[in-house]
Enzyme design. Structure first.
Site, PDB file in Angstrom:
ATOM      1  N   CYS A 198       4.328  -5.599   2.048  1.00 42.83           N
ATOM      2  CA  CYS A 198       3.096  -5.472   1.248  1.00 42.83           C
ATOM      3  C   CYS A 198       3.274  -4.628  -0.005  1.00 42.83           C
ATOM      4  O   CYS A 198       2.361  -4.525  -0.811  1.00 42.83           O
ATOM      5  CB  CYS A 198       1.942  -4.940   2.090  1.00 42.83           C
ATOM      6  SG  CYS A 198       2.075  -3.190   2.528  1.00 42.83           S
ATOM      7  N   CYS A 229       7.180  -0.567   1.479  1.00 41.21           N
ATOM      8  CA  CYS A 229       7.172  -1.598   2.520  1.00 41.21           C
ATOM      9  C   CYS A 229       7.595  -2.918   1.885  1.00 41.21           C
ATOM     10  O   CYS A 229       7.043  -3.317   0.866  1.00 41.21           O
ATOM     11  CB  CYS A 229       5.767  -1.708   3.116  1.00 41.21           C
ATOM     12  SG  CYS A 229       5.585  -3.101   4.258  1.00 41.21           S
ATOM     13  N   CYS A 271      12.275  10.444   2.663  1.00 40.12           N
ATOM     14  CA  CYS A 271      11.215  11.454   2.632  1.00 40.12           C
ATOM     15  C   CYS A 271       9.900  10.723   2.402  1.00 40.12           C
ATOM     16  O   CYS A 271       9.649  10.218   1.303  1.00 40.12           O
ATOM     17  CB  CYS A 271      11.524  12.443   1.505  1.00 40.12           C
ATOM     18  SG  CYS A 271      10.443  13.864   1.470  1.00 40.12           S
ATOM     19  N   CYS A 315       0.142  -2.979   6.204  1.00 39.19           N
ATOM     20  CA  CYS A 315       0.293  -4.327   6.772  1.00 39.19           C
ATOM     21  C   CYS A 315       0.802  -4.341   8.211  1.00 39.19           C
ATOM     22  O   CYS A 315       1.035  -5.407   8.764  1.00 39.19           O
ATOM     23  CB  CYS A 315       1.225  -5.164   5.899  1.00 39.19           C
ATOM     24  SG  CYS A 315       2.960  -4.636   5.951  1.00 39.19           S
ATOM     25  N   CYS A 319       3.827   0.495   8.820  1.00 43.38           N
ATOM     26  CA  CYS A 319       3.165   0.545   7.519  1.00 43.38           C
ATOM     27  C   CYS A 319       1.655   0.498   7.724  1.00 43.38           C
ATOM     28  O   CYS A 319       1.146  -0.392   8.408  1.00 43.38           O
ATOM     29  CB  CYS A 319       3.608  -0.641   6.659  1.00 43.38           C
ATOM     30  SG  CYS A 319       2.718  -0.763   5.089  1.00 43.38           S
TER      31      CYS A 319
END
Length: 151
Positions: A121, A118, A141, A73, A70
């Site tokens: 975060c 995510c 996707c 984070c 991510c």
């Protein structure tokens, strides 16, 4: 119930879902902090749930061994072993790492889709569809701007 009580109740119910959603993530930042660490395109996708243009991410054609993290984070999200070429122009995966993502219904385009973010975060990653390969049959996707790849 008087007018003041009614108004306060109405306002608090409108604000409460946003406040509760912000509290459910381990990592939170102010809008200014997010804007300082992300480009305009990254902010539009990750914080405003936008979509990058198909074919614009170099990660779409990246098939090196490694892990996708991510951008918001640095949580490990997807192993390269689950990445495949969906032909859509976006990086696609058939599965994520255990406990790395969260989902919610997305009703923006006159139908319900599954939005993926995510779990740590809350950054928007993309959507999950039911037209992927086995073993899951899912297609995650994703927007490349939401991801960082490390070999």
């Amino acid at each position: 119930m008087n007018r003041r009580t009614f108004t306060l109740a109405a306002l608090s119910s409108a604000v409460a879902p946003a406040a509760l959603q912000a509290q459910q993530f381990e990592i939170t930042r102010t809008e200014a902090e997010w804007r300082a660490m992300l480009t305009d395109a990254q902010y539009r996708v990750m914080r405003d749930e936008g979509t990058e243009r198909a074919g614009s991410s170099p990660l779409d054609k990246n098939y090196a061994d490694g892990t996708y993290y991510c951008r918001g984070c640095d949580l490990a999200l997807y192993p390269s072993a689950t990445k495949y070429d969906s032909g859509t122009g976006w990086p696609s995966f058939y599965d994520s790492l255990p406990g790395s993502i969260g989902t919610k219904p997305d009703r923006k385009l006159f139908r319900v889709r599954t939005e993926v973010h995510c779990r740590r975060c809350g950054s928007h990653l993309g959507h999950i569809f039911d037209d992927g390969p086995q073993p899951t049959g899912k297609r995650h996707c994703l927007n490349g701007v939401s991801l960082v790849f490390r070999a």
